[in-house]
Design a protein around this motif. Structure first.
Motif, PDB file in Angstrom:
ATOM      1  N   SER A  87       0.834  -1.194   0.000  1.00 60.32           N
ATOM      2  CA  SER A  87       0.000   0.000   0.000  1.00 60.32           C
ATOM      3  C   SER A  87       0.868   1.242   0.000  1.00 60.32           C
ATOM      4  O   SER A  87       1.966   1.263   0.545  1.00 60.32           O
ATOM      5  N   ARG A 117       2.154   2.469   7.551  1.00 62.54           N
ATOM      6  CA  ARG A 117       1.603   2.234   8.890  1.00 62.54           C
ATOM      7  C   ARG A 117       2.705   2.446   9.926  1.00 62.54           C
ATOM      8  O   ARG A 117       3.751   1.797   9.865  1.00 62.54           O
ATOM      9  N   TYR A 166       3.575   2.704  14.135  1.00 65.57           N
ATOM     10  CA  TYR A 166       3.126   2.486  15.506  1.00 65.57           C
ATOM     11  C   TYR A 166       4.010   3.309  16.451  1.00 65.57           C
ATOM     12  O   TYR A 166       5.243   3.317  16.315  1.00 65.57           O
ATOM     13  N   ALA A 199      -0.537  -5.910  18.792  1.00 65.49           N
ATOM     14  CA  ALA A 199      -0.952  -5.299  17.525  1.00 65.49           C
ATOM     15  C   ALA A 199       0.026  -5.627  16.403  1.00 65.49           C
ATOM     16  O   ALA A 199      -0.380  -5.865  15.254  1.00 65.49           O
ATOM     17  N   ASN A 237       1.865  -8.306  16.165  1.00 65.20           N
ATOM     18  CA  ASN A 237       1.670  -9.701  15.766  1.00 65.20           C
ATOM     19  C   ASN A 237       0.451  -9.858  14.860  1.00 65.20           C
ATOM     20  O   ASN A 237       0.439 -10.719  13.981  1.00 65.20           O
ATOM     21  N   ARG A 238      -0.574  -9.007  15.087  1.00 70.37           N
ATOM     22  CA  ARG A 238      -1.759  -9.061  14.231  1.00 70.37           C
ATOM     23  C   ARG A 238      -1.502  -8.396  12.886  1.00 70.37           C
ATOM     24  O   ARG A 238      -1.857  -8.934  11.833  1.00 70.37           O
ATOM     25  N   GLN A 239      -0.884  -7.232  12.922  1.00 70.69           N
ATOM     26  CA  GLN A 239      -0.669  -6.456  11.691  1.00 70.69           C
ATOM     27  C   GLN A 239       0.611  -5.633  11.832  1.00 70.69           C
ATOM     28  O   GLN A 239       0.599  -4.557  12.426  1.00 70.69           O
ATOM     29  N   PRO A 240       1.726  -6.105  11.300  1.00 67.95           N
ATOM     30  CA  PRO A 240       3.008  -5.406  11.465  1.00 67.95           C
ATOM     31  C   PRO A 240       2.986  -4.032  10.791  1.00 67.95           C
ATOM     32  O   PRO A 240       2.460  -3.888   9.676  1.00 67.95           O
ATOM     33  N   PRO A 241       3.550  -3.021  11.457  1.00 68.70           N
ATOM     34  CA  PRO A 241       3.645  -1.696  10.833  1.00 68.70           C
ATOM     35  C   PRO A 241       4.859  -1.622   9.905  1.00 68.70           C
ATOM     36  O   PRO A 241       5.700  -2.520   9.880  1.00 68.70           O
ATOM     37  N   ASP A 242       4.941  -0.526   9.171  1.00 70.58           N
ATOM     38  CA  ASP A 242       6.146  -0.270   8.371  1.00 70.58           C
ATOM     39  C   ASP A 242       7.280   0.228   9.252  1.00 70.58           C
ATOM     40  O   ASP A 242       8.447  -0.067   9.014  1.00 70.58           O
ATOM     41  N   HIS A 261      10.282  -9.864  12.658  1.00 68.96           N
ATOM     42  CA  HIS A 261      10.265  -8.868  11.581  1.00 68.96           C
ATOM     43  C   HIS A 261      11.634  -8.184  11.515  1.00 68.96           C
ATOM     44  O   HIS A 261      11.786  -7.030  11.935  1.00 68.96           O
TER      45      HIS A 261
END
Length: 471
Positions: free
Chosen positions: A2, A6, A8, A43, A45-50, A74
């Motif tokens: 995308s 993202r 965090y 969070a 683990n659910r959806q890694p940020p950039d 990661h």
């Protein structure tokens, strides 16, 4: 992937989260913030940020532990470590853990945004951060902006064998920094050999550096290994390199170029693998101009330069340094640790300290032996410090003090005073203005009467640690 990045944010300080959320709220950035590291880890683990931006010291899991856990899954994720605790341990630990960047608080919000954008670009290029081996902790203390560049240099050079030049006045701690560079390098488990060029008689210098064969000169009753051989595989620290005589400079240049040398009186070449860290309180460029230092050797040694500030340029560090040296002296002398009263601490913080950190360390040893009670008052200080008027305390102003400094410097034979004084003058004004604005560069520029671009340009030259994230 995308187009929206993202990011965090993890910080137990609500105000920091609020500021960063609004700073990073850009059309191409999606921000989520967390008060605790365990919330952020779930969070991730659910959806890694950039990009992950985390404080280093928080209740429960701290930023370094969070970074270690995240990077197990990661490895390519850039992690920016934020901290108000700007010490060497934090800087080195951040880089050793694989941090993308180390961001000391307070920071300029524009710079924080610029840094996050660089981290996003880094993530999308899929370049893994450099991993560096663990080293031995070095005792260097400093929260002043001028010291943060030193800590950054140690962190960034911790994976390197590159030659380093350390500049700083006598007593600023050049050997401590050299040891830290060695200990946090791949050579950290090998020898660190220190040699002060100013302390060696001229006729013994080559023997000291390169060793000699039996019978090479009167008194050479046995073969002797020089400092280069003793440092083989490790680091050789050459302090006060500006005092090295011309003939030794020539031999040193050949060793740096060829990696081998002959012992005095020898005929068989000796090959070594040695990293050189040099140091000087002198202006080597001036010595080169005067023909007293070889220009080719200067360029060989001056690959990376680290500047150590005077103690008077990092006054905010004096109380912490004093506490450290008092505790150290108590251990060495098997005595009860002394404690400075607030008034004594403030008095010491405003003294000129011409002998820099070494003078403060010696003062703390003196106090450990001579102060009559555990609590140190101003009256307990050595007479030469107790009766010394702190800058700003008397009727004189800074112009009088500056005029006295110029008189003393010229009387001592110093030259090129403007080259020394103007950068220091501007550096002090910039640091003070940034302190008053909480690190906001636009407001600091206005206080100084400069444009924002002028301040940015000055920072890149005078305080590159504070300009890095704005590039």
């Amino acid at each position: 992937m995308s187009d929206t990045a993202r990011v965090y944010i993890v910080d137990d300080d609500r105000a920091i989260r609020w500021v960063l959320e609004r700073t990073l709220a850009q059309p191409d950035i999606e921000v989520s913030s967390f008060e605790r590291a365990d919330q952020a880890e779930e969070a991730i683990n659910r959806q890694p940020p950039d990009v992950l931006l985390t404080d280093i010291r928080m209740p429960g899991v701290d930023g370094l532990d969070l970074m270690a856990r995240v990077r197990e899954r990661h490895a390519d994720m850039p992690v920016i470590i934020m901290t108000a605790h700007s010490d060497l341990d934090s800087a080195v630990a951040s880089y050793q853990g694989g941090a993308f960047e180390y961001l000391p608080k307070p920071f300029d919000v524009d710079d924080a945004l610029s840094l996050v954008r660089r981290a996003v670009a880094h993530a999308r290029e899929r370049q893994a951060p450099a991993r560096v081996p663990e080293g031995i902790q070095a005792e260097i203390i400093g929260e002043a902006p001028a010291m943060q560049e030193v800590f950054r240099a140690i962190g960034r050079l911790s994976h390197s064998h590159i030659t380093v030049m350390i500049n700083g006045e006598s007593g600023t701690g050049k050997e401590r920094v050299a040891r830290a560079l060695h200990q946090h390098s791949p050579r950290g488990h090998q020898s660190f050999i220190a040699l002060n060029m100013a302390a060696i008689p001229r006729d013994l210098m080559e023997s000291e550096l390169f060793g000699h064969e039996k019978g090479a000169f009167t008194g050479a009753t046995a073969q002797r290994r020089g400092r280069f051989e003793q440092a083989d595989g490790g680091t050789l620290f050459l302090d006060e390199i500006g005092d090295m005589p011309a003939e030794t400079q020539t031999r040193l240049l050949r060793v740096l170029a060829d990696g081998e040398f002959y012992r005095v009186g020898g005929h068989v070449p000796v090959r070594v693998d040695v990293r050189i860290i040099a140091a000087t309180h002198q202006h080597l460029e001036k010595l080169v101009e005067e023909g007293r230092f070889r220009e080719d050797l200067f360029h060989r040694l001056n690959v990376i330069r680290v500047h150590l500030p005077r103690l008077s340029e990092r006054r905010e560090d004096i109380p912490r340094l004093a506490r450290h040296f008092l505790a150290e002296a108590a251990r060495e002398l098997s005595a009860e640790p002394k404690m400075l009263t607030e008034a004594a601490e403030q008095h010491l913080s405003h003294l000129p300290w011409p002998g820099n950190v070494r003078q403060l360390e010696n003062t703390c040893r003196w106090l450990t032996v001579m102060a009559s009670s555990r609590e140190v008052l101003i009256d307990d200080l050595p007479p030469e410090l107790r009766d010394l008027e702190s800058p700003g305390e008397g009727s004189g102003d800074w112009r009088s003090a500056f005029r006295e400094w110029a008189d003393r410097a010229l009387a001592a034979g110093h030259t090129h005073l403007l080259e020394e004084a103007v950068p220091d003058f501007e550096r002090i004004l910039i640091e003070t203005a940034l302190k008053h604005t909480g690190g906001r560069k636009g407001e600091a520029a206005e206080l100084l009467g400069w444009g924002r671009n002028t301040l940015t340009r000055k920072l890149k030259v005078l305080l590159p640690a504070l300009a890095d994230s704005a590039d």
